[in-house]
Structures are given as C-alpha cells and as structure tokens.
Scaffold this motif. Structure first.
Motif, PDB file in Angstrom:
ATOM      1  N   TYR A  27      -5.098  12.917  12.212  1.00 42.79           N
ATOM      2  CA  TYR A  27      -4.754  12.056  11.085  1.00 42.79           C
ATOM      3  C   TYR A  27      -5.122  10.765  11.002  1.00 42.79           C
ATOM      4  N   THR A  28      -5.695  10.264   9.807  1.00 40.47           N
ATOM      5  CA  THR A  28      -6.057   9.093   9.551  1.00 40.47           C
ATOM      6  C   THR A  28      -5.722   8.558   8.281  1.00 40.47           C
ATOM      7  N   THR A  29      -5.534   7.084   7.875  1.00 40.22           N
ATOM      8  CA  THR A  29      -5.393   6.257   6.952  1.00 40.22           C
ATOM      9  C   THR A  29      -6.156   5.168   6.873  1.00 40.22           C
ATOM     10  N   THR A  30      -6.371   4.485   5.857  1.00 41.45           N
ATOM     11  CA  THR A  30      -6.966   3.185   6.018  1.00 41.45           C
ATOM     12  C   THR A  30      -5.820   1.972   5.600  1.00 41.45           C
ATOM     13  N   LEU A  31      -5.909   0.926   6.366  1.00 45.35           N
ATOM     14  CA  LEU A  31      -5.013  -0.138   5.826  1.00 45.35           C
ATOM     15  C   LEU A  31      -5.824  -1.283   4.980  1.00 45.35           C
ATOM     16  N   ASN A  32      -5.245  -1.555   3.972  1.00 47.60           N
ATOM     17  CA  ASN A  32      -5.961  -2.550   3.124  1.00 47.60           C
ATOM     18  C   ASN A  32      -5.223  -3.758   2.989  1.00 47.60           C
ATOM     19  N   TRP A  33      -5.699  -4.915   3.588  1.00 43.79           N
ATOM     20  CA  TRP A  33      -5.313  -6.235   3.713  1.00 43.79           C
ATOM     21  C   TRP A  33      -5.595  -6.895   2.290  1.00 43.79           C
ATOM     22  N   LYS A  34      -4.872  -7.593   1.586  1.00 43.23           N
ATOM     23  CA  LYS A  34      -4.958  -8.335   0.760  1.00 43.23           C
ATOM     24  C   LYS A  34      -4.569  -9.957   0.836  1.00 43.23           C
ATOM     25  N   LEU A  35      -5.617 -10.732   0.695  1.00 43.70           N
ATOM     26  CA  LEU A  35      -5.268 -12.300   0.928  1.00 43.70           C
ATOM     27  C   LEU A  35      -5.364 -12.625  -0.641  1.00 43.70           C
ATOM     28  N   SER A  36      -3.895 -13.015  -1.219  1.00 35.84           N
ATOM     29  CA  SER A  36      -3.921 -13.423  -2.594  1.00 35.84           C
ATOM     30  C   SER A  36      -3.668 -15.217  -2.608  1.00 35.84           C
TER      31      SER A  36
END
Length: 135
Positions: A121-130
């Motif tokens: 199983y996989t997922t993607t982590l989305n990092w957001k710098l605002s």
C-alpha cells in the motif's frame, strides 16, 4: 525551510496524505492511521517558530499543521525532525535492524487487523509551506 524574505511576516508548514493508503490495483487500506509525534526544529537563528507539533498528530487527507511561525519568528533556516536518535532504538539500546519494529517510533502506521489484504500500500505526503503566519 529557509525564510530569507527579510519581512519577518511568519509562515506555516502543513502536511496531508494525497489519499488513503491504496494498492496499485485500488484496494484501500481501510482504517489505517499514519501518526507523527515528538516533532522538533533545529534552526540557524534565535527566531524560533512558536508552534511545533509535538503531540500525536494523525496525518489524513486534510492539512495538519506541523510548524507555524508568527510575525517576527521563523526567519533563517529550519529543519524539522520527528524525535531523537534514541526514539529509533529499542529501549535506548542499539539501533534496530532494517526489518525490526520500534515500539517507541515517532512515526507509526496503525492498521486494523483482519480488514485488509497482504499487499503493498502507498500514499503520497504533500507538504505545504504557506506565507500565512500563526495567529
């Protein structure tokens, strides 16, 4: 992160899964929870961000605040880590071998027994710098 804008206006770092863990053929890892805790920062200046997620944070498809710097904070370069070296060792002893599991790890994946197939199983982590300071 590096804030060299010179404005001292602050910022926020969040993380979210792109989707629940899933196999290549579409099977969802039902009830799985990815958790981060023991967050820490290390910076090049004394302008320490006022918020660092140190408690257990379940990472989902919604943005989870990890670090936030209010106005006048967060300038310079900052590294984020989960725990200390000893958190990746069993009972503070020797490093674990590659396939061993630490019961103290600051990164955990909880899987509900008996509800999922033995697959990758996989997922993607989305990092957001605002450019949004902590209030």
């Amino acid at each position: 992160m590096t804030d060299n804008r010179g404005s001292g206006s602050g910022w926020t770092l969040t993380v979210a899964e792109s989707n629940q863990f899933v196999t290549g053929d579409g099977n969802v890892l039902t009830g799985a929870e990815l958790t981060f805790w023991k967050g820490k920062t290390l910076g090049t200046t004394s302008f320490t961000p006022s918020y660092v997620a140190t408690n257990k944070e379940v990472i989902s498809t919604a943005d989870t605040k990890i670090i936030a710097a209010a106005a006048g904070e967060g300038m310079g370069t900052w590294a984020y880590r989960l725990g200390d070296n000893s958190d990746y060792q069993e009972n503070g002893g020797a490093h674990l071998i590659l396939d061993a599991v630490s019961t103290a790890s600051p990164i955990t994946l909880k899987v509900v027994a008996g509800t999922n197939l033995a697959k990758v199983y996989t997922t993607t982590l989305n990092w957001k710098l605002s450019d949004t300071p902590e209030n």
